[in-house]
Write an enzyme that holds these catalytic residues in place. Structure first.
Site, mmCIF file in Angstrom:
data_model
loop_
_atom_site.group_PDB
_atom_site.id
_atom_site.type_symbol
_atom_site.label_atom_id
_atom_site.label_comp_id
_atom_site.label_asym_id
_atom_site.label_seq_id
_atom_site.Cartn_x
_atom_site.Cartn_y
_atom_site.Cartn_z
ATOM 1 N N GLY A 85 0.936 -1.235 -0.059
ATOM 2 C CA GLY A 85 0.223 0.074 0.088
ATOM 3 C C GLY A 85 0.833 1.186 -0.151
ATOM 4 C CD GLU A 86 2.802 5.904 0.152
ATOM 5 O OE1 GLU A 86 3.142 5.560 -0.879
ATOM 6 O OE2 GLU A 86 3.479 6.309 0.682
ATOM 7 C CB SER A 87 5.334 2.907 4.034
ATOM 8 O OG SER A 87 6.113 3.797 3.574
ATOM 9 C CB CYS B 162 5.214 -3.953 -1.062
ATOM 10 S SG CYS B 162 6.012 -2.692 -2.153
ATOM 11 N NE ARG C 182 8.319 5.033 1.699
ATOM 12 C CZ ARG C 182 7.603 6.401 1.350
ATOM 13 N NH1 ARG C 182 8.244 7.543 1.761
ATOM 14 N NH2 ARG C 182 6.835 6.543 0.484
ATOM 15 C CB ILE D 47 3.604 -1.973 -7.271
ATOM 16 C CG1 ILE D 47 3.114 -3.068 -8.284
ATOM 17 C CG2 ILE D 47 2.771 -0.755 -7.524
ATOM 18 C CD1 ILE D 47 1.794 -3.597 -8.021
ATOM 19 N NE ARG D 48 3.089 3.687 -5.965
ATOM 20 C CZ ARG D 48 2.698 3.587 -4.752
ATOM 21 N NH1 ARG D 48 3.567 4.392 -3.868
ATOM 22 N NH2 ARG D 48 1.889 2.904 -4.479
ATOM 23 C CG HIS E 299 2.811 -6.063 -4.589
ATOM 24 N ND1 HIS E 299 1.630 -5.739 -3.539
ATOM 25 C CD2 HIS E 299 3.539 -5.237 -4.654
ATOM 26 C CE1 HIS E 299 2.110 -4.365 -3.111
ATOM 27 N NE2 HIS E 299 3.157 -4.194 -4.053
ATOM 28 C CD GLU F 192 -0.140 -8.668 -2.909
ATOM 29 O OE1 GLU F 192 0.761 -9.477 -2.583
ATOM 30 O OE2 GLU F 192 -0.147 -7.581 -2.863
HETATM 31 N N1 GLN Z 1 6.148 3.161 -2.250
HETATM 32 C C1 GLN Z 1 5.401 2.586 -1.236
HETATM 33 C C2 GLN Z 1 5.813 3.199 0.007
HETATM 34 O O1 GLN Z 1 6.901 3.571 0.106
HETATM 35 C C3 GLN Z 1 5.087 1.191 -1.182
HETATM 36 C C4 GLN Z 1 4.443 0.492 -2.404
HETATM 37 C C5 GLN Z 1 3.846 -0.764 -2.266
HETATM 38 O O2 GLN Z 1 3.508 -1.283 -1.097
HETATM 39 N N2 GLN Z 1 3.459 -1.417 -3.377
HETATM 40 O O3 GLN Z 1 5.087 3.054 0.981
#
Ligand code: GLN
Length: 210
Positions: free
Chosen positions: A47-49, A81, A108, A137-138, A173, A175
């Site tokens: 997700g997004e940390s 992630c 990150r 993904i990122r 990922h 999943e």
């Molecule tokens: N770039 C996101 C972060 O730094 C992590 C991306 C992800 O969980 N796919 O939180």
């Protein structure tokens, strides 16, 4: 039956729930600390940390303290992630809120922004001979690990899968692929942990648990 909690505060929790169910275990969406009481393992999704970091300042429900206490007591936890960033003791150049349970330092967005997201196949000995389809993904990388941490997979940029006792992280990922081997690996960790607590194999219905 093994019961896995999937932290559903944000990110790809639904995909993890589906993967765990496909492996034949029970999965529950965790939003409150009280729901953690009877889970055998926990997944912290991608997700997004920086978003989940903001929730660490909200004391309405002690969900993160509860997770930390259960990790210290041996609860198996798998961070994907964002989940790996949230579990890390150190985040390069950042003091953002986190659980700080695992002796790893992460960077990150190590592969660049969203347009640099990619899929590749990685040879992961712990999962068998067939390379694993890995979606980044990122994604972060793990830039350094403590003495207790076992590195399970690398790409050219750095470490992308690692384990420290009851803690497992992947930068990619699994999943969102149909390959269940990482989830099965985590379920094996959970099974072993449950067995060591009860003194018997969870697969054995005749076994009287403590
Ligand atoms: N770039 C996101 C972060 O730094 C992590 C991306 C992800 O969980 N796919 O939180």
């Amino acid at each position: 039956m093994i019961k896995i909690g999937v932290l559903g505060l944000q990110g790809s929790f639904a995909e993890h729930i589906a993967a765990i169910e496909k492996c034949g275990a029970q999965a529950v969406d965790i939003r409150h600390s009280w729901q953690l009481a009877d889970v055998d393992g926990l997944i912290i999704p991608g997700g997004e940390s920086t978003a989940i970091a903001k929730l660490t300042g909200d004391n309405a429900d002690p969900i993160f303290d509860t997770i930390k206490k259960r990790v210290e007591a041996g609860l198996p936890v798998y961070g994907t992630c964002m989940g790996s960033i949230f579990l890390a003791k150190e985040i390069e150049g950042s003091e953002q809120g986190r659980l700080a349970c695992m002796d790893i330092k992460v960077r990150r967005n190590a592969f660049g922004p969203q347009r640099n997201s990619f899929e590749t196949s990685i040879k992961i000995d712990a999962l068998g001979a067939e390379p694993f389809p890995s979606v980044f993904i990122r994604a972060p990388i793990v830039v350094s690990v403590g003495a207790d941490v076992k590195v399970l997979a690398n790409v050219a940029e750095g470490i992308v899968m690692a384990r420290q006792k009851n803690l497992l992280v992947t930068a990619f990922h699994p999943e969102i692929t149909s390959d269940l081997r990482v989830h099965q690996y985590f379920l094996d960790m959970v099974s072993a942990s449950k067995q060591s607590k009860t003194g018997c194999a969870v697969a054995n219905p005749d076994c009287v648990t403590a």
